[in-house]
Design a protein around this motif. Sequence first.
Motif, mmCIF file in Angstrom:
data_model
loop_
_atom_site.group_PDB
_atom_site.id
_atom_site.type_symbol
_atom_site.label_atom_id
_atom_site.label_comp_id
_atom_site.label_asym_id
_atom_site.label_seq_id
_atom_site.Cartn_x
_atom_site.Cartn_y
_atom_site.Cartn_z
ATOM 1 N N HIS A 35 83.109 4.507 42.860
ATOM 2 C CA HIS A 35 83.691 5.239 43.984
ATOM 3 C C HIS A 35 85.065 5.741 43.539
ATOM 4 C CE1 HIS A 35 84.598 5.267 48.621
ATOM 5 N NE2 HIS A 35 84.769 6.444 48.040
ATOM 6 N N ILE A 36 85.133 7.023 43.245
ATOM 7 C CA ILE A 36 86.322 7.594 42.635
ATOM 8 C C ILE A 36 87.316 8.058 43.695
ATOM 9 C CG2 ILE A 36 87.182 9.404 41.092
ATOM 10 C CD1 ILE A 36 85.434 7.219 39.752
ATOM 11 N N SER A 37 88.576 7.715 43.479
ATOM 12 C CA SER A 37 89.618 8.179 44.394
ATOM 13 C C SER A 37 90.369 9.378 43.831
ATOM 14 C CB SER A 37 90.623 7.047 44.688
ATOM 15 O OG SER A 37 91.338 6.686 43.506
ATOM 16 N N HIS A 38 90.628 9.370 42.509
ATOM 17 C CA HIS A 38 91.356 10.488 41.905
ATOM 18 C C HIS A 38 91.222 10.431 40.391
ATOM 19 C CE1 HIS A 38 94.272 7.182 41.678
ATOM 20 N NE2 HIS A 38 94.916 7.859 40.734
ATOM 21 N N GLY A 39 91.658 11.509 39.749
ATOM 22 C CA GLY A 39 91.621 11.564 38.297
ATOM 23 C C GLY A 39 92.895 12.182 37.754
ATOM 24 N N LEU A 41 89.775 8.441 35.170
ATOM 25 C CA LEU A 41 89.413 8.435 36.580
ATOM 26 C C LEU A 41 89.813 7.088 37.162
ATOM 27 C CD1 LEU A 41 85.833 9.953 36.223
ATOM 28 C CD2 LEU A 41 87.817 11.115 37.201
ATOM 29 N N TYR A 42 90.065 7.066 38.466
ATOM 30 C CA TYR A 42 90.484 5.836 39.135
ATOM 31 C C TYR A 42 89.613 5.612 40.356
ATOM 32 C CZ TYR A 42 94.537 6.382 36.108
ATOM 33 O OH TYR A 42 95.347 6.537 35.005
ATOM 34 N N THR A 43 89.127 4.385 40.507
ATOM 35 C CA THR A 43 88.282 4.053 41.648
ATOM 36 C C THR A 43 89.141 3.642 42.838
ATOM 37 O OG1 THR A 43 88.067 1.705 41.121
ATOM 38 C CG2 THR A 43 86.520 3.222 40.048
ATOM 39 N N ARG A 74 91.028 0.596 42.392
ATOM 40 C CA ARG A 74 92.079 0.653 41.380
ATOM 41 C C ARG A 74 91.617 0.310 39.960
ATOM 42 N NH1 ARG A 74 97.207 -2.055 44.646
ATOM 43 N NH2 ARG A 74 96.970 -0.808 46.546
ATOM 44 N N LYS A 75 90.364 0.528 39.680
ATOM 45 C CA LYS A 75 89.902 0.370 38.308
ATOM 46 C C LYS A 75 90.104 1.693 37.578
ATOM 47 C CE LYS A 75 86.142 -1.154 35.345
ATOM 48 N NZ LYS A 75 84.875 -1.892 35.240
ATOM 49 N N ARG A 76 90.641 1.621 36.365
ATOM 50 C CA ARG A 76 90.843 2.809 35.545
ATOM 51 C C ARG A 76 89.639 3.003 34.625
ATOM 52 N NH1 ARG A 76 95.588 3.359 31.081
ATOM 53 N NH2 ARG A 76 94.008 2.265 29.853
ATOM 54 N N ILE A 77 89.097 4.223 34.589
ATOM 55 C CA ILE A 77 87.907 4.528 33.801
ATOM 56 C C ILE A 77 88.256 5.609 32.786
ATOM 57 C CG2 ILE A 77 85.541 5.418 33.890
ATOM 58 C CD1 ILE A 77 85.620 4.476 36.916
ATOM 59 N N LEU A 78 87.960 5.347 31.529
ATOM 60 C CA LEU A 78 88.137 6.336 30.478
ATOM 61 C C LEU A 78 86.933 7.269 30.491
ATOM 62 C CD1 LEU A 78 89.654 7.406 27.959
ATOM 63 C CD2 LEU A 78 88.317 5.752 26.609
ATOM 64 N N ASP A 79 87.191 8.546 30.707
ATOM 65 C CA ASP A 79 86.112 9.537 30.769
ATOM 66 C C ASP A 79 85.852 10.029 29.348
ATOM 67 O OD1 ASP A 79 84.323 11.498 31.294
ATOM 68 O OD2 ASP A 79 85.583 12.633 32.673
ATOM 69 N N PHE A 80 84.850 9.446 28.680
ATOM 70 C CA PHE A 80 84.620 9.750 27.267
ATOM 71 C C PHE A 80 83.513 10.786 27.060
ATOM 72 C CE2 PHE A 80 84.756 8.076 22.740
ATOM 73 C CZ PHE A 80 86.118 8.260 22.597
ATOM 74 N N LYS A 105 77.880 -2.859 28.924
ATOM 75 C CA LYS A 105 79.149 -3.283 28.330
ATOM 76 C C LYS A 105 80.196 -2.177 28.448
ATOM 77 C CE LYS A 105 81.677 -6.279 26.092
ATOM 78 N NZ LYS A 105 82.050 -7.567 26.731
ATOM 79 N N LEU A 106 79.795 -0.935 28.207
ATOM 80 C CA LEU A 106 80.737 0.175 28.333
ATOM 81 C C LEU A 106 81.246 0.294 29.765
ATOM 82 C CD1 LEU A 106 78.998 2.877 26.098
ATOM 83 C CD2 LEU A 106 81.038 1.537 25.554
ATOM 84 N N ARG A 107 80.346 0.125 30.722
ATOM 85 C CA ARG A 107 80.762 0.175 32.130
ATOM 86 C C ARG A 107 81.721 -0.964 32.443
ATOM 87 N NH1 ARG A 107 78.654 2.253 37.164
ATOM 88 N NH2 ARG A 107 79.353 0.932 38.881
ATOM 89 N N GLU A 108 81.402 -2.154 31.965
ATOM 90 C CA GLU A 108 82.270 -3.317 32.198
ATOM 91 C C GLU A 108 83.670 -3.074 31.638
ATOM 92 O OE1 GLU A 108 82.832 -7.618 30.085
ATOM 93 O OE2 GLU A 108 80.761 -6.954 30.423
ATOM 94 N N LEU A 109 83.738 -2.450 30.471
ATOM 95 C CA LEU A 109 85.025 -2.193 29.826
ATOM 96 C C LEU A 109 85.777 -1.023 30.443
ATOM 97 C CD1 LEU A 109 83.934 -2.717 26.114
ATOM 98 C CD2 LEU A 109 85.346 -4.263 27.503
ATOM 99 N N GLY A 110 85.089 -0.246 31.278
ATOM 100 C CA GLY A 110 85.754 0.858 31.954
ATOM 101 C C GLY A 110 85.606 2.187 31.246
ATOM 102 N N MET A 111 84.420 2.454 30.706
ATOM 103 C CA MET A 111 84.163 3.751 30.091
ATOM 104 C C MET A 111 83.038 4.456 30.828
ATOM 105 S SD MET A 111 82.731 4.869 26.294
ATOM 106 C CE MET A 111 84.283 4.710 25.426
ATOM 107 N N TYR A 112 83.225 5.770 31.037
ATOM 108 C CA TYR A 112 82.139 6.623 31.491
ATOM 109 C C TYR A 112 81.732 7.518 30.329
ATOM 110 C CZ TYR A 112 79.418 10.214 33.829
ATOM 111 O OH TYR A 112 78.401 11.067 34.186
#
Length: 449
Positions: free
Chosen positions: A37-41, A46-48, A51-57, A406-413
């Motif tokens: 659930h994304i709040s902003h980028g 991207l940030y949920t 407040r989780k930070r996701i690296l958009d790879f 594992k990638l999702r757990e680490l915060g990668m899309y």
Amino acid sequence: MLTPSAIRNPKSDIAFQENLDYSLFSWSKQGGLKPWHISHGKGVYLYTVDRKRILDFSSQLMNVNIGHGDQRVTEAVMKQMSQVSFIAPNMVTDIRGQLAAKIAEITPGNLTKTLFTLAGSESIENAIKLARVYTGRHKIIAQYRSYHGATYGAITASGDPRRLRVDSQQVPNILHVENPYFYRCPWNSKTIEECGEMALRNLEQIISYEDPNNIAAILMEGESGSSGCIKYPAMYLKKVKAICEKYGILFIADEVMSGFGRTGKWFGVDHHEVTPDIMCMAKGLTCGYLPLGAMVVTDTIANAFNDIELPLGLTYSAHAAACAAGLAVLNIYEEDDLINRAAENGKYIDKCLAELKANHACVGDVRNTGMLGVIELVTNRETKEPMAPFNAKASEMGEMNKVAAKLRELGMYTFVRWNYIFVAPPLISTHDEIDEGFGMIEAAVGQLK
């Protein structure tokens, strides 16, 4: 990474559930979905809402080339909308002309006139239609390992197995040929050049079987994308274009994914010094800030309709606000020197990929052009048995599901598809951000046997 736990927002919880209850999600089983659930980028992140930070790879769908949250695009769109947002496409706006002129400037050769669409699929649909009308022929040749879009004509042209579910209703007179996929060459070639020559022989053989006078166009990606970033041999596209010219066939380049700096040049075909007759684009044209696609044609094709009707049209063609986003994005590419930056980043990604392959026996092959790359995982390097089969069912994904989790757990899309991990971060990425992404990938593949 996760910050200290945030207080849940009841409104966000309701909005999340409304997404699941009242909207359909592409290419997914609709039950059991667990989307972020994304709040902003901002930038490459991207940030949920929690407040989780996701690296958009993968730049989302390989389209957010300039990164997220660039307010220069927002301001350009707001300025245009304060004047006019929509007019019928048989009228003129300044922004339409400015964007079309800019596209003519950056595209190769005599590609000069643009029909604006809303997306890549629509660009492909219109290219197929125009090729048939212009040539008076009806057959289209495309490659098996390709993806051109989800609408009926585009999905039929795709070799991607997503077309198989709707195969009984496919558009007629579209044929497929083999790719020059050297790592898994259909002809067991010893070199990539030999594989390319065999693929060209296959192409010309199909043309002869089907009668050249029936072939309207050959449709190929400027650079292979979601089918596995299959690199063309150096001479391949030039020889495809020569075959087209030999038989009076049009060459359509699908630059929807590979365009706008993604490969380290403006367009994938620029690596091969080829000018298509028709070029299709979308994605990086606006980087997803608003929907916009384009079909660009040579002056030769455009002039053929000076005295007869062009049988193409869309309600939202040349939408003023979308054109404003497009022009702003093209200006950003130039102002921030992103094409050269992508080329430089591509060399760094090549180095990272080589190190990953050296460190992990499960990495069978790596392929990359600029910032459009893939890691192909295998169970055995000698046999090249894929970690998951082509068109794998969910039950066949096995170890690849562990990688994705594992990638999702680490915060990668990023895309994890069959036995592929895709590497296509925004062009603005720094080496530190690329290192962060490869660190996550190292951790994900390091858990495999």
